[in-house]
Design a protein around this motif. Structure first.
Motif, PDB file in Angstrom:
ATOM      1  N   LEU A 183       0.253  -1.217   0.177  1.00 40.70           N
ATOM      2  CA  LEU A 183       0.058  -0.144   0.308  1.00 40.70           C
ATOM      3  C   LEU A 183       0.826   1.465  -0.110  1.00 40.70           C
ATOM      4  CD1 LEU A 183      -2.739  -1.022   2.446  1.00 40.70           C
ATOM      5  CD2 LEU A 183      -3.099  -0.409   0.141  1.00 40.70           C
ATOM      6  N   THR A 184       0.822   2.386  -0.814  1.00 39.01           N
ATOM      7  CA  THR A 184       0.987   3.666  -0.886  1.00 39.01           C
ATOM      8  C   THR A 184       0.530   4.497  -1.285  1.00 39.01           C
ATOM      9  OG1 THR A 184       1.713   3.101  -3.270  1.00 39.01           O
ATOM     10  CG2 THR A 184       3.263   2.399  -1.688  1.00 39.01           C
ATOM     11  N   SER A 185       0.931   5.502  -1.212  1.00 40.50           N
ATOM     12  CA  SER A 185       0.510   7.078  -1.631  1.00 40.50           C
ATOM     13  C   SER A 185       1.038   7.741  -1.766  1.00 40.50           C
ATOM     14  CB  SER A 185      -1.120   7.725   0.084  1.00 40.50           C
ATOM     15  OG  SER A 185       0.100   7.551   1.112  1.00 40.50           O
ATOM     16  N   ALA A 186       0.542   9.097  -2.389  1.00 39.37           N
ATOM     17  CA  ALA A 186       1.645  10.423  -3.052  1.00 39.37           C
ATOM     18  C   ALA A 186       1.740  10.505  -1.881  1.00 39.37           C
ATOM     19  CB  ALA A 186       0.602  10.850  -3.535  1.00 39.37           C
ATOM     20  N   ASN A 187       1.719  11.006  -0.650  1.00 39.63           N
ATOM     21  CA  ASN A 187       1.677  11.240   0.354  1.00 39.63           C
ATOM     22  C   ASN A 187       2.979  10.858   0.802  1.00 39.63           C
ATOM     23  OD1 ASN A 187       0.256  13.840   0.069  1.00 39.63           O
ATOM     24  ND2 ASN A 187      -1.788  13.227   1.663  1.00 39.63           N
ATOM     25  N   SER A 188       2.689   9.443   1.315  1.00 35.39           N
ATOM     26  CA  SER A 188       4.093   8.964   1.944  1.00 35.39           C
ATOM     27  C   SER A 188       5.289   8.884   0.918  1.00 35.39           C
ATOM     28  CB  SER A 188       3.527   7.748   2.303  1.00 35.39           C
ATOM     29  OG  SER A 188       2.682   6.939   1.242  1.00 35.39           O
ATOM     30  N   ILE A 189       4.786   8.950  -1.028  1.00 38.56           N
ATOM     31  CA  ILE A 189       6.147   8.751  -1.114  1.00 38.56           C
ATOM     32  C   ILE A 189       6.366  10.325  -1.417  1.00 38.56           C
ATOM     33  CG2 ILE A 189       6.477   8.222  -4.052  1.00 38.56           C
ATOM     34  CD1 ILE A 189       4.234   6.523  -3.897  1.00 38.56           C
ATOM     35  N   ALA A 190       6.296  11.322  -0.815  1.00 39.91           N
ATOM     36  CA  ALA A 190       6.337  12.958  -0.229  1.00 39.91           C
ATOM     37  C   ALA A 190       7.449  12.625   0.796  1.00 39.91           C
ATOM     38  CB  ALA A 190       5.238  13.596  -1.668  1.00 39.91           C
ATOM     39  N   LYS A 191       6.823  12.124   1.336  1.00 39.67           N
ATOM     40  CA  LYS A 191       7.630  11.941   2.677  1.00 39.67           C
ATOM     41  C   LYS A 191       9.215  10.887   2.391  1.00 39.67           C
ATOM     42  CE  LYS A 191       3.986  12.854   5.628  1.00 39.67           C
ATOM     43  NZ  LYS A 191       3.312  12.104   7.035  1.00 39.67           N
ATOM     44  N   TYR A 192       8.605  10.537   1.869  1.00 39.89           N
ATOM     45  CA  TYR A 192      10.353   9.167   1.764  1.00 39.89           C
ATOM     46  C   TYR A 192      11.158  10.248   0.819  1.00 39.89           C
ATOM     47  CZ  TYR A 192      13.197   5.452  -0.355  1.00 39.89           C
ATOM     48  OH  TYR A 192      13.894   4.769  -0.620  1.00 39.89           O
ATOM     49  N   MET A 193      10.785  10.378  -0.747  1.00 45.54           N
ATOM     50  CA  MET A 193      11.957  11.355  -1.040  1.00 45.54           C
ATOM     51  C   MET A 193      12.523  12.241  -1.013  1.00 45.54           C
ATOM     52  SD  MET A 193      12.327  10.175  -4.259  1.00 45.54           S
ATOM     53  CE  MET A 193      10.851   8.121  -5.243  1.00 45.54           C
ATOM     54  N   LYS A 194      11.764  12.641   0.238  1.00 50.62           N
ATOM     55  CA  LYS A 194      12.085  14.269   1.459  1.00 50.62           C
ATOM     56  C   LYS A 194      13.047  13.300   1.954  1.00 50.62           C
ATOM     57  CE  LYS A 194      11.232  18.560   4.333  1.00 50.62           C
ATOM     58  NZ  LYS A 194      10.555  18.666   4.328  1.00 50.62           N
ATOM     59  N   SER A 195      12.921  12.361   2.375  1.00 56.96           N
ATOM     60  CA  SER A 195      13.773  11.676   3.566  1.00 56.96           C
ATOM     61  C   SER A 195      15.967  11.677   2.599  1.00 56.96           C
ATOM     62  CB  SER A 195      13.924  11.033   3.527  1.00 56.96           C
ATOM     63  OG  SER A 195      13.300   9.004   2.859  1.00 56.96           O
ATOM     64  N   GLN A 196      15.307  10.856   1.104  1.00 54.45           N
ATOM     65  CA  GLN A 196      16.234  11.130   0.268  1.00 54.45           C
ATOM     66  C   GLN A 196      16.763  12.171  -0.615  1.00 54.45           C
ATOM     67  OE1 GLN A 196      17.351   7.656   0.116  1.00 54.45           O
ATOM     68  NE2 GLN A 196      16.569   7.666   1.723  1.00 54.45           N
ATOM     69  N   GLN A 197      16.671  13.716   0.043  1.00 56.66           N
ATOM     70  CA  GLN A 197      16.960  14.773  -0.294  1.00 56.66           C
ATOM     71  C   GLN A 197      16.134  14.823  -1.830  1.00 56.66           C
ATOM     72  OE1 GLN A 197      18.533  15.986   1.978  1.00 56.66           O
ATOM     73  NE2 GLN A 197      18.621  13.998   3.222  1.00 56.66           N
ATOM     74  N   GLU A 198      14.693  14.449  -1.976  1.00 55.06           N
ATOM     75  CA  GLU A 198      14.253  14.758  -3.302  1.00 55.06           C
ATOM     76  C   GLU A 198      12.785  14.946  -2.980  1.00 55.06           C
ATOM     77  OE1 GLU A 198      14.232  13.299  -7.120  1.00 55.06           O
ATOM     78  OE2 GLU A 198      14.529  11.782  -6.259  1.00 55.06           O
ATOM     79  N   ASN A 199      12.421  17.422  -2.786  1.00 55.45           N
ATOM     80  CA  ASN A 199      11.672  17.321  -2.488  1.00 55.45           C
ATOM     81  C   ASN A 199      10.199  17.279  -4.260  1.00 55.45           C
ATOM     82  OD1 ASN A 199      12.365  18.204  -0.288  1.00 55.45           O
ATOM     83  ND2 ASN A 199      13.847  19.983  -0.949  1.00 55.45           N
ATOM     84  N   VAL A 200       9.947  16.636  -3.794  1.00 54.74           N
ATOM     85  CA  VAL A 200       8.641  16.408  -4.792  1.00 54.74           C
ATOM     86  C   VAL A 200       7.138  16.512  -4.459  1.00 54.74           C
ATOM     87  CG1 VAL A 200      10.329  15.820  -6.812  1.00 54.74           C
ATOM     88  CG2 VAL A 200       8.725  14.437  -5.260  1.00 54.74           C
ATOM     89  N   SER A 201       6.628  17.247  -4.834  1.00 49.95           N
ATOM     90  CA  SER A 201       5.033  17.444  -4.163  1.00 49.95           C
ATOM     91  C   SER A 201       3.789  15.844  -4.683  1.00 49.95           C
ATOM     92  CB  SER A 201       3.884  18.529  -4.525  1.00 49.95           C
ATOM     93  OG  SER A 201       3.913  17.779  -6.206  1.00 49.95           O
ATOM     94  N   ALA A 202       3.366  15.871  -3.633  1.00 48.80           N
ATOM     95  CA  ALA A 202       2.659  14.720  -3.598  1.00 48.80           C
ATOM     96  C   ALA A 202       1.401  14.074  -5.408  1.00 48.80           C
ATOM     97  CB  ALA A 202       1.534  14.134  -2.991  1.00 48.80           C
ATOM     98  N   ASN A 203       1.725  15.716  -5.699  1.00 54.12           N
ATOM     99  CA  ASN A 203       0.545  15.721  -7.265  1.00 54.12           C
ATOM    100  C   ASN A 203       1.628  15.998  -8.310  1.00 54.12           C
ATOM    101  OD1 ASN A 203      -2.004  17.039  -6.041  1.00 54.12           O
ATOM    102  ND2 ASN A 203      -1.461  18.986  -6.010  1.00 54.12           N
ATOM    103  N   ILE A 204       2.956  16.457  -8.033  1.00 50.69           N
ATOM    104  CA  ILE A 204       3.896  15.245  -9.250  1.00 50.69           C
ATOM    105  C   ILE A 204       3.384  14.028  -9.578  1.00 50.69           C
ATOM    106  CG2 ILE A 204       6.204  15.402  -9.902  1.00 50.69           C
ATOM    107  CD1 ILE A 204       4.940  17.810 -10.521  1.00 50.69           C
ATOM    108  N   ILE A 205       3.533  13.483  -8.251  1.00 50.99           N
ATOM    109  CA  ILE A 205       3.531  12.142  -7.840  1.00 50.99           C
ATOM    110  C   ILE A 205       2.280  11.534  -8.800  1.00 50.99           C
ATOM    111  CG2 ILE A 205       3.947  10.034  -6.162  1.00 50.99           C
ATOM    112  CD1 ILE A 205       5.610  11.787  -4.774  1.00 50.99           C
ATOM    113  N   LEU A 206       0.756  12.314  -8.458  1.00 50.16           N
ATOM    114  CA  LEU A 206       0.569  11.297  -8.564  1.00 50.16           C
ATOM    115  C   LEU A 206       0.329  12.012 -10.646  1.00 50.16           C
ATOM    116  CD1 LEU A 206      -2.242  12.850  -6.173  1.00 50.16           C
ATOM    117  CD2 LEU A 206      -1.693  10.375  -6.803  1.00 50.16           C
ATOM    118  N   LEU A 207       1.005  12.832 -11.156  1.00 46.80           N
ATOM    119  CA  LEU A 207       1.005  13.818 -11.773  1.00 46.80           C
ATOM    120  C   LEU A 207       1.758  11.762 -13.309  1.00 46.80           C
ATOM    121  CD1 LEU A 207       0.460  14.898 -14.649  1.00 46.80           C
ATOM    122  CD2 LEU A 207       1.912  16.338 -14.385  1.00 46.80           C
TER     123      LEU A 207
END
Length: 358
Positions: A183-207
Motif C-alpha cells: 500500500l502506498t500513497s502520494a503523500n507517503s512517497i513524497a515524505k520518503y523522497m524528502k528523506s532522500q533529499q528530493e523535494n517533490v509534491s504529492a501532485n507531481i507524484i500522482l501525475l
C-alpha cells in the motif's frame, strides 16, 4: 494479403517500406478501395495507424461498409486508448494486449511445465520479443528488456509529456518496483523522497504515476471495503504489467523479492481471466485480491510458501472472517502442493493456477 471463399484481408503495416507512400487518409482510402472486394467479408488490418494523417476519418468511413471489420494497432506514444475513443466517437472495441501468460510462455519457448520453467517466467516475464532473443543468455535477455523499457519511458512518457525531471522519474519507477504489492500513497512517497533529499509534491507524484499507468507499465489497484462495499480513494497498490520489466528496475535478486513477483504474477493472471481486481479491506486484516466479473466474486490470497502455522494463520485467517459464500482461494508456491481444501478455502498450487486458473 490473403484470400479465401469467405473473407478477404487487406493488410497495411506502416513500419514496412512497402507502405511508405500511404501518408494521409486520402492515400489510405485509395489503397483500400483498390483492393476492396464487394460481396466478400473484408477485414482491414492497419498496423501503426497513427503514422497516417487523419487515419480516423478513413476508418470511420470504412467501418460503415457492409461486411467490413477494421482492426487497428498503434503505439502508446502517439495513440492512447482515451484519445482513440474521442477520435472515433465510441465506434470501437478496445482489446488490451497483455504479456504472455505462463501457458503461452511455455508454448512460445517450447518449454515443459516445471518449477524451472516457472522461475524463468517469473524472472524474465512474458514479452513475446524474448522468443527472438532466446532464454539461454541472461545478459542478452536483460539487454532486450532494458531496450524495451527505455523505449517506453522515452517515447511514451518523457517525449510525450515533455518531462524535465528525469532523475526523479527514474527514482519513482524504481520505488514502485521495490514496493510492488504494498500500500502506498502520494503523500507517503513524497515524505520518503524528502528523506532522500528530493523535494517533490504529492501532485507531481500522482501525475507521473498516471503517466506510467497510461503507458501500460503499471496498474493502479484500489482498496475495497469488503463489509462496507465501498472503494477507498487513497492508499492503492501498484502492480506491473510485465514481470521482467519490474525485475529489471528492482534492487537485489529474485531471492529477495520472490513474494512480490508471485503476488504480481497472480494479479496479472486474474486480469487475464477477465476479473476486475481490487485489494480487500477487513477490520481484521487485508485480503490480497477481491476479484469480480458479472455474476461472480472470488477472494484470493497470494503467498510464497506456507509451511508454518503463523504463515497459515496470516493467509487463511482473513478469508475465514469473510461471512459470505463466495469462493475463497489461497495460491502459493508451496512444494508438492496441487489442490487442498481447508475449511472451505481452496489452497492452489501457483503453477496449477497459472496454467489452469481456478
Amino acid at each position: 494479403m490473403s484470400i479465401n471463399k469467405e473473407i478477404y484481408i487487406i493488410y497495411i503495416d506502416k513500419e514496412k517500406k512497402a507502405f511508405k507512400d500511404i501518408k494521409t487518409k486520402d492515400d489510405l482510402d485509395h489503397w483500400i478501395e483498390a483492393r476492396f472486394i464487394a460481396g466478400k467479408h473484408n477485414f482491414i488490418l492497419i498496423d501503426e495507424a497513427q503514422e497516417i494523417e487523419h487515419f480516423e476519418e478513413s476508418i470511420c468511413n470504412w467501418y460503415t461498409e457492409d461486411n467490413t471489420d477494421v482492426i487497428i494497432t498503434g503505439s502508446n506514444s502517439k495513440m492512447l486508448s482515451g484519445e482513440l475513443a474521442t477520435l472515433i466517437a465510441g465506434r470501437h472495441v478496445e482489446i488490451r494486449i497483455h504479456p504472455l501468460t505462463y501457458s503461452e510462455f511455455l508454448e512460445f519457448h517450447n518449454l515443459e511445465d516445471s518449477d524451472e520453467s516457472l522461475m524463468t517466467y517469473l524472472n524474465y516475464g512474458g514479452l513475446p520479443g524474448l522468443r527472438k532473443v532466446g532464454l539461454d543468455n541472461d545478459e542478452q535477455v536483460w539487454a532486450y528488456l532494458t531496450s524495451v523499457f527505455n523505449t517506453i519511458v522515452l517515447k511514451d512518457i518523457i517525449e510525450r509529456h515533455d518531462i524535465r525531471n528525469i532523475p526523479f522519474l527514474n527514482n519513482l519507477i524504481a520505488f514502485y518496483a521495490d514496493t510492488t504489492g504494498k500500500l502506498t500513497s502520494a503523500n507517503s512517497i513524497a515524505k520518503y523522497m524528502k528523506s532522500q533529499q528530493e523535494n517533490v509534491s504529492a501532485n507531481i507524484i500522482l501525475l507521473y504515476r498516471g503517466f506510467f499507468a497510461e503507458a501500460f507499465l503499471l496498474d493502479i489497484v484500489s482498496r475495497y471495503d469488503i463489509h462496507g462495499k465501498k472503494v477507498f480513494e487513497s492508499n492503492e497498490k501498484i502492480y506491473w504489467d510485465d514481470l521482467g520489466l519490474r525485475n529489471l528496475k528492482a534492487e537485489g535478486g529474485m531471492d529477495s523479492y520472490i513474494e512480490k513477483v508471485i503476488e504480481n504474477a497472480i494479479y496479472k493472471h486474474l486480469c487475464f481471466l477477465g476479473y476486475e481486481v481490487k485489494v480487500g479491506v477487513l477490520n481484521a486484516g487485508e485480503v490480497d485480491f477481491v476479484c469480480t466479473k458479472p455474476g461472480k466474486t472470488v477472494y484470493v490470497q497470494a503467498s510464497y510458501i506456507i509451511s508454518e502455522e503463523s504463515t497459515r494463520n496470516r493467509e487463511f485467517g482473513p478469508l475465514e472472517k469473510i461471512r459470505d459464500n463466495h469462493p475463497k482461494y489461497v495460491i502459493s508456491a508451496t512444494p508438492l502442493l496441487s489442490t487442498r481444501d481447508e475449511n472451505g478455502i481452496k489452497h492452489l498450487s501457483l503453477r496449477k493456477f497459472l496454467k489452469e486458473g481456478f
